[in-house]
Scaffold this motif. Structure first.
Motif, PDB file in Angstrom:
ATOM      1  N   TRP A   1       3.948   6.704 -43.108  1.00 41.77           N
ATOM      2  CA  TRP A   1       4.090   5.777 -42.152  1.00 41.77           C
ATOM      3  C   TRP A   1       3.543   4.360 -42.755  1.00 41.77           C
ATOM      4  CZ3 TRP A   1       0.333   2.629 -39.264  1.00 41.77           C
ATOM      5  CH2 TRP A   1       0.646   2.219 -38.190  1.00 41.77           C
TER       6      TRP A   1
ATOM      7  N   ASP B   1       6.084   2.702 -44.911  1.00 41.02           N
ATOM      8  CA  ASP B   1       7.317   2.161 -44.046  1.00 41.02           C
ATOM      9  C   ASP B   1       6.806   0.708 -43.534  1.00 41.02           C
ATOM     10  OD1 ASP B   1       9.280   3.925 -44.300  1.00 41.02           O
ATOM     11  OD2 ASP B   1       8.856   4.800 -42.529  1.00 41.02           O
ATOM     12  N   LEU B   2       5.284   0.973 -43.300  1.00 34.77           N
ATOM     13  CA  LEU B   2       4.777  -0.535 -42.769  1.00 34.77           C
ATOM     14  C   LEU B   2       5.005  -1.406 -43.789  1.00 34.77           C
ATOM     15  CD1 LEU B   2       2.317  -0.587 -40.238  1.00 34.77           C
ATOM     16  CD2 LEU B   2       1.539  -1.704 -42.247  1.00 34.77           C
TER      17      LEU B   2
ATOM     18  N   LEU C   1       6.744  -1.766 -46.715  1.00 34.56           N
ATOM     19  CA  LEU C   1       8.193  -2.083 -46.760  1.00 34.56           C
ATOM     20  C   LEU C   1       8.486  -3.081 -45.744  1.00 34.56           C
ATOM     21  CD1 LEU C   1       9.560   1.207 -48.427  1.00 34.56           C
ATOM     22  CD2 LEU C   1       8.639  -1.100 -49.717  1.00 34.56           C
ATOM     23  N   GLY C   2       8.013  -3.058 -44.559  1.00 35.11           N
ATOM     24  CA  GLY C   2       8.723  -3.768 -43.440  1.00 35.11           C
ATOM     25  C   GLY C   2       8.619  -5.174 -43.584  1.00 35.11           C
ATOM     26  N   ILE C   3       7.209  -5.518 -44.100  1.00 38.47           N
ATOM     27  CA  ILE C   3       6.896  -6.745 -44.175  1.00 38.47           C
ATOM     28  C   ILE C   3       7.402  -7.573 -45.555  1.00 38.47           C
ATOM     29  CG2 ILE C   3       5.105  -8.656 -43.987  1.00 38.47           C
ATOM     30  CD1 ILE C   3       3.417  -6.593 -42.912  1.00 38.47           C
ATOM     31  N   PRO C   4       8.210  -8.517 -45.703  1.00 35.37           N
ATOM     32  CA  PRO C   4       8.630  -9.163 -46.817  1.00 35.37           C
ATOM     33  C   PRO C   4       7.488  -9.202 -47.849  1.00 35.37           C
ATOM     34  CG  PRO C   4       9.768 -10.013 -45.182  1.00 35.37           C
ATOM     35  CD  PRO C   4       8.876  -9.265 -44.473  1.00 35.37           C
TER      36      PRO C   4
ATOM     37  N   LEU D   1       5.538 -12.328 -48.043  1.00 32.83           N
ATOM     38  CA  LEU D   1       4.772 -12.893 -46.701  1.00 32.83           C
ATOM     39  C   LEU D   1       3.443 -11.742 -46.832  1.00 32.83           C
ATOM     40  CD1 LEU D   1       6.969 -12.752 -43.475  1.00 32.83           C
ATOM     41  CD2 LEU D   1       5.324 -14.588 -44.333  1.00 32.83           C
ATOM     42  N   LEU D   2       3.471 -10.553 -47.187  1.00 37.09           N
ATOM     43  CA  LEU D   2       2.396  -9.768 -47.321  1.00 37.09           C
ATOM     44  C   LEU D   2       1.364 -10.316 -48.181  1.00 37.09           C
ATOM     45  CD1 LEU D   2       1.110  -7.292 -45.896  1.00 37.09           C
ATOM     46  CD2 LEU D   2       2.234  -6.063 -47.671  1.00 37.09           C
TER      47      LEU D   2
ATOM     48  N   LEU E   1      -0.697 -13.368 -46.748  1.00 37.11           N
ATOM     49  CA  LEU E   1      -1.437 -12.568 -45.913  1.00 37.11           C
ATOM     50  C   LEU E   1      -2.687 -12.227 -46.654  1.00 37.11           C
ATOM     51  CD1 LEU E   1       0.749 -11.006 -43.310  1.00 37.11           C
ATOM     52  CD2 LEU E   1      -0.849 -13.037 -42.890  1.00 37.11           C
TER      53      LEU E   1
ATOM     54  N   ARG F   1       9.212   4.902 -32.933  1.00 38.98           N
ATOM     55  CA  ARG F   1       8.708   4.788 -34.335  1.00 38.98           C
ATOM     56  C   ARG F   1       8.481   3.446 -34.687  1.00 38.98           C
ATOM     57  NH1 ARG F   1       7.359   7.825 -39.038  1.00 38.98           N
ATOM     58  NH2 ARG F   1       7.854   6.456 -40.841  1.00 38.98           N
TER      59      ARG F   1
ATOM     60  N   LEU G   1       5.919   1.604 -32.842  1.00 42.23           N
ATOM     61  CA  LEU G   1       4.565   1.921 -33.672  1.00 42.23           C
ATOM     62  C   LEU G   1       4.240   0.946 -34.749  1.00 42.23           C
ATOM     63  CD1 LEU G   1       2.849   3.914 -32.091  1.00 42.23           C
ATOM     64  CD2 LEU G   1       3.506   5.548 -33.907  1.00 42.23           C
ATOM     65  N   LEU G   2       5.480   1.070 -35.533  1.00 41.39           N
ATOM     66  CA  LEU G   2       5.378   0.317 -37.044  1.00 41.39           C
ATOM     67  C   LEU G   2       5.102  -1.307 -36.668  1.00 41.39           C
ATOM     68  CD1 LEU G   2       8.246   1.997 -39.093  1.00 41.39           C
ATOM     69  CD2 LEU G   2       5.767   1.629 -39.916  1.00 41.39           C
TER      70      LEU G   2
ATOM     71  N   GLY H   1       1.714  -1.800 -35.761  1.00 42.63           N
ATOM     72  CA  GLY H   1       0.786  -1.593 -37.173  1.00 42.63           C
ATOM     73  C   GLY H   1       0.698  -2.883 -37.866  1.00 42.63           C
ATOM     74  N   VAL H   2       2.119  -3.379 -38.044  1.00 45.13           N
ATOM     75  CA  VAL H   2       2.352  -4.659 -38.707  1.00 45.13           C
ATOM     76  C   VAL H   2       1.413  -5.816 -38.171  1.00 45.13           C
ATOM     77  CG1 VAL H   2       3.737  -6.275 -39.357  1.00 45.13           C
ATOM     78  CG2 VAL H   2       4.724  -3.990 -39.558  1.00 45.13           C
TER      79      VAL H   2
ATOM     80  N   THR I   1      -2.048  -5.210 -38.781  1.00 38.74           N
ATOM     81  CA  THR I   1      -2.378  -5.608 -40.157  1.00 38.74           C
ATOM     82  C   THR I   1      -2.271  -6.985 -40.539  1.00 38.74           C
ATOM     83  OG1 THR I   1      -1.328  -3.490 -40.755  1.00 38.74           O
ATOM     84  CG2 THR I   1      -1.811  -5.049 -42.800  1.00 38.74           C
ATOM     85  N   ALA I   2      -1.535  -7.656 -40.087  1.00 38.74           N
ATOM     86  CA  ALA I   2      -1.400  -9.049 -40.325  1.00 38.74           C
ATOM     87  C   ALA I   2      -2.658  -9.761 -39.728  1.00 38.74           C
ATOM     88  CB  ALA I   2      -0.097  -9.747 -39.645  1.00 38.74           C
TER      89      ALA I   2
ATOM     90  N   THR J   1       5.421 -13.052 -39.124  1.00 41.10           N
ATOM     91  CA  THR J   1       5.344 -11.696 -39.673  1.00 41.10           C
ATOM     92  C   THR J   1       5.963 -10.579 -38.734  1.00 41.10           C
ATOM     93  OG1 THR J   1       3.296 -12.727 -40.506  1.00 41.10           O
ATOM     94  CG2 THR J   1       3.837 -10.151 -40.735  1.00 41.10           C
TER      95      THR J   1
ATOM     96  N   THR K   1      10.004 -11.150 -38.418  1.00 40.13           N
ATOM     97  CA  THR K   1      10.750 -10.746 -39.636  1.00 40.13           C
ATOM     98  C   THR K   1      10.402  -9.223 -39.672  1.00 40.13           C
ATOM     99  OG1 THR K   1       8.630 -11.641 -40.787  1.00 40.13           O
ATOM    100  CG2 THR K   1      10.826 -12.625 -41.264  1.00 40.13           C
ATOM    101  N   ALA K   2       9.436  -8.770 -39.506  1.00 42.17           N
ATOM    102  CA  ALA K   2       9.233  -7.148 -39.697  1.00 42.17           C
ATOM    103  C   ALA K   2      10.311  -6.375 -38.600  1.00 42.17           C
ATOM    104  CB  ALA K   2       7.949  -6.880 -39.461  1.00 42.17           C
TER     105      ALA K   2
ATOM    106  N   VAL L   1      13.728  -6.475 -40.177  1.00 42.89           N
ATOM    107  CA  VAL L   1      13.800  -5.527 -41.239  1.00 42.89           C
ATOM    108  C   VAL L   1      13.972  -4.088 -40.625  1.00 42.89           C
ATOM    109  CG1 VAL L   1      12.478  -4.523 -43.333  1.00 42.89           C
ATOM    110  CG2 VAL L   1      12.628  -7.114 -42.812  1.00 42.89           C
ATOM    111  N   PHE L   2      13.086  -3.801 -39.471  1.00 45.50           N
ATOM    112  CA  PHE L   2      13.018  -2.381 -38.991  1.00 45.50           C
ATOM    113  C   PHE L   2      14.384  -2.283 -38.494  1.00 45.50           C
ATOM    114  CE2 PHE L   2       8.229  -2.718 -38.919  1.00 45.50           C
ATOM    115  CZ  PHE L   2       8.090  -2.118 -40.062  1.00 45.50           C
TER     116      PHE L   2
END
Lengths: 273, 326
Positions: free
Chosen positions: A107, A110-111, A113-116, A119-120, A123, B14, B17-18, B21-22, B25-26, B294, B297-298, B301-302
């Motif tokens: 998980w 995936d998280l 990899l989901g943010i380019p 950008l990460l 951050l 899923r 949920l991701l 999380g993104v 996190t951000a 963020t 874009t996420a 991507v998802f």
């Protein structure tokens, strides 16, 4: 003279290692001349005394480029090591500690990899208040997922191998299995992964400093140099952008070729091609 | 059909949920930042001349005085109602800014996505089918060079050649300065170089991966058998079909990298797109905007990953049946 691939690769690796450490060292010694401004020689196009030309403050671009490459190589090496460590740890834990942990790690992968990446990195570098450490943390924290997946797959496969099952039946302790049986299989993969990771790390480092998130403008980093050169493009000062960028491409390519060769060599199917 | 629906719903869950999380996190990363948005945007000198009430008002505006947990919950509640908050730099709703910027970036991205995908696939197949001979070497060498080149430097080079030397293309922006009603041709002229840069950088990865896959397929037993039977059209009948799945994965996975590349490329061309807004938001401490960018874009991507998962079933009958059984 025809040599085999093994010898070629070894030679290439040694050459790459010496060349890159030489640049890294030279850059450390060159920080003084790289920052030295001399307004009597500003805006010189490339000539014999200054092969890369000089900028609007009369700083020698060759010295600045080498200093910048040195910084890039050091940052790239450190981040590759850090992300390799994270990948080894999470990959093994994910494969060895049961399905729950595995799901959690996937998980997180995936998280991330989901943010380019860029950008990460922005951050993370903000979270660290910009600066060199922000860039290092940012690049290290974004580059581990693919390597972690590789390690995880490898460990999962190894767990099913006959020799490991036999060893476990013989009552060898977990730590010892990990040390003497798992790691020797993982290290070559990880090592290759690390070298192949290096170009990405350097490119992202250059990118994020280019955007202005990394280093102060006085530090001669390749990203900073190229960012400055943008203002002088329209004035026709092409050498400010061309040579620093070109040297960065060459360093990155050297690493990419070395890593690719090593990968082919370590894969039994293609070792003798 | 029922199983496919279940599969989709599971994936969507899923994904939600991701995304949560993104965003968390951000948010946490931005909250951990020691940079004071007031100092960054207004400057020490200006702050010194302000009265405490003015500073307090500004602090409320930039959200410095509210605790983090409260802000996050408030933000999340707003998002669920479709409100991403106000952009502090642009003083407009975040969604409006993102929508406008995305419209600028989108066709740049879509063109580069299609072009790099098609070109990458073609080059990869050509290289894999002629392994070891000159087309292969050419493609491999080219891809290695391109993948070692920073996107922004490539953009700088193209700018130098086409805009400064040859003076055939404009140096930046998406429309001529002051031209609110730009024609389509003008927009195209301004988007040509950024689009080209993005396409070139995207090709390398796709071509190299496709080449590996083609070589794998060509080494397989069924190709050997097909050759032994004297079949023609092996490339079309066997290779392309088996390369289709990984090609789709690659194509959809490349979305993330493409957006990442556009951040750098838009900066060089001062192209007013999403990437440039992200950089401005990051440098200016505009938290709501950066958070919004963020998350969106996420989501893109998802969404791409989900599309790839669903397309597998459409293209590969084995997976369709497998999903129905499982």
């Amino acid at each position: 003279m025809r040599t085999n691939r093994r010898a070629d690769t070894l030679f290439l690796l040694i050459f790459a290692g010496i060349f890159l450490s030489a640049i890294a060292l030279a850059g450390g010694l060159l920080t003084e001349p790289a920052g030295a401004a001399d307004f009597t020689r500003k805006n010189l196009p490339p000539c014999l005394a200054h092969p890369f030309g000089t900028d609007w403050m009369g700083r020698d671009m060759l010295a600045r480029t080498v200093a910048g490459l040195s910084l890039s190589i050091r940052v790239g090496g450190l981040t590759a090591l850090l992300s390799g460590g994270i990948a080894l740890l999470l990959g093994t834990v994910s494969a060895a500690c049961g399905p729950r942990v595995d799901a959690l790690v996937s998980w997180v992968i995936d998280l991330v990899l989901g943010i380019p990446h860029i950008l990460l990195i922005i951050l993370v570098s903000l979270a660290c208040g910009r600066g060199v450490w922000g860039v290092i943390a940012g690049v290290a924290l974004t580059h581990w997922p693919s390597l972690a997946r590789l390690v995880r797959g490898e460990v999962l496969q190894l767990k099913q191998a006959t020799f490991l099952r036999a060893v476990r039946r013989l009552g060898v302790s977990r730590g010892r299995v990990l040390r003497t049986h798992l790691l020797p299989h993982l290290l070559p993969q990880l090592f290759t992964g690390l070298i192949l990771q290096f170009p990405h790390a350097i490119l992202h480092e250059a990118g994020v400093t280019f955007l202005g998130f990394g280093l102060s403008p006085e530090r001669p980093a390749i990203g900073v140099i190229l960012e400055e050169s943008m203002g002088y493009l329209a004035a026709g000062r092409w050498w400010l952008a061309l040579f620093p960028g070109l040297s960065l491409v060459l360093v990155v390519m050297l690493f990419a070729v070395a890593g690719e060769r090593l990968r082919l060599l370590l894969a039994p199917a293609s070792a003798q091609e | 059909m029922k199983h496919r629906l279940k599969f989709t719903i599971k994936k969507l869950f899923r994904m939600a949920l991701l995304l949560l999380g993104v965003s968390l996190t951000a948010f946490l990363l931005m909250d951990a930042s020691p940079l004071d948005p007031l100092q960054t945007n207004i400057g020490q000198a200006a702050l010194g001349t302000m009265s405490p009430e003015q500073i307090a008002r500004l602090e409320t505006y930039w959200g410095v005085d509210t605790p983090a947990a409260e802000r996050y919950v408030g933000w999340l509640g707003g998002v669920l109602r479709g409100d991403f908050g106000l952009s502090l730099l642009y003083r407009r709703p975040v969604l409006e800014v993102i929508g406008q910027r995305l419209a600028g970036s989108l066709w740049l991205l879509v063109c580069a996505w299609i072009l790099s995908g098609a070109l990458g696939l073609a080059l990869g197949v050509a290289a894999g089918a002629s392994r070891g001979r000159w087309p292969d070497r050419l493609v491999r060498g080219g891809c290695l060079t391109v993948s070692s080149t920073p996107a922004f430097w490539l953009a700088l080079l193209l700018l130098m050649v086409f805009a400064v030397w040859l003076k055939v293309l404009p140096i930046g922006l998406s429309v001529p300065i002051g031209g609110a009603q730009a024609t389509l041709a003008e927009r195209l002229r301004h988007a040509l170089l950024p689009g080209l840069t993005l396409s070139i950088t995207g090709v390398a990865g796709i071509a190299l991966h496709t080449r590996e896959k083609v070589i794998d397929v060509l080494d397989s037993d069924y190709i050997l058998f097909a050759r032994a039977r004297g079949e023609g059209h092996i490339l079309r009948r066997h290779v392309l079909r088996n390369v289709a799945l990984p090609a789709i994965t690659l194509q959809f996975v490349s979305i993330g990298e493409l957006i990442g590349g556009s951040v750098l490329v838009e900066q060089v061309f001062s192209y007013p797109g999403l990437g440039q807004a992200a950089v401005a938001a990051g440098l200016g401490g505009d938290m709501p905007l950066l958070l919004g960018i963020t998350v969106i874009t996420a989501a893109i991507v998802f969404g791409g990953n989900l599309a790839a998962d669903l397309l597998y079933g459409v293209i590969d009958p084995r997976i369709r049946r497998g999903a129905a059984r499982g």
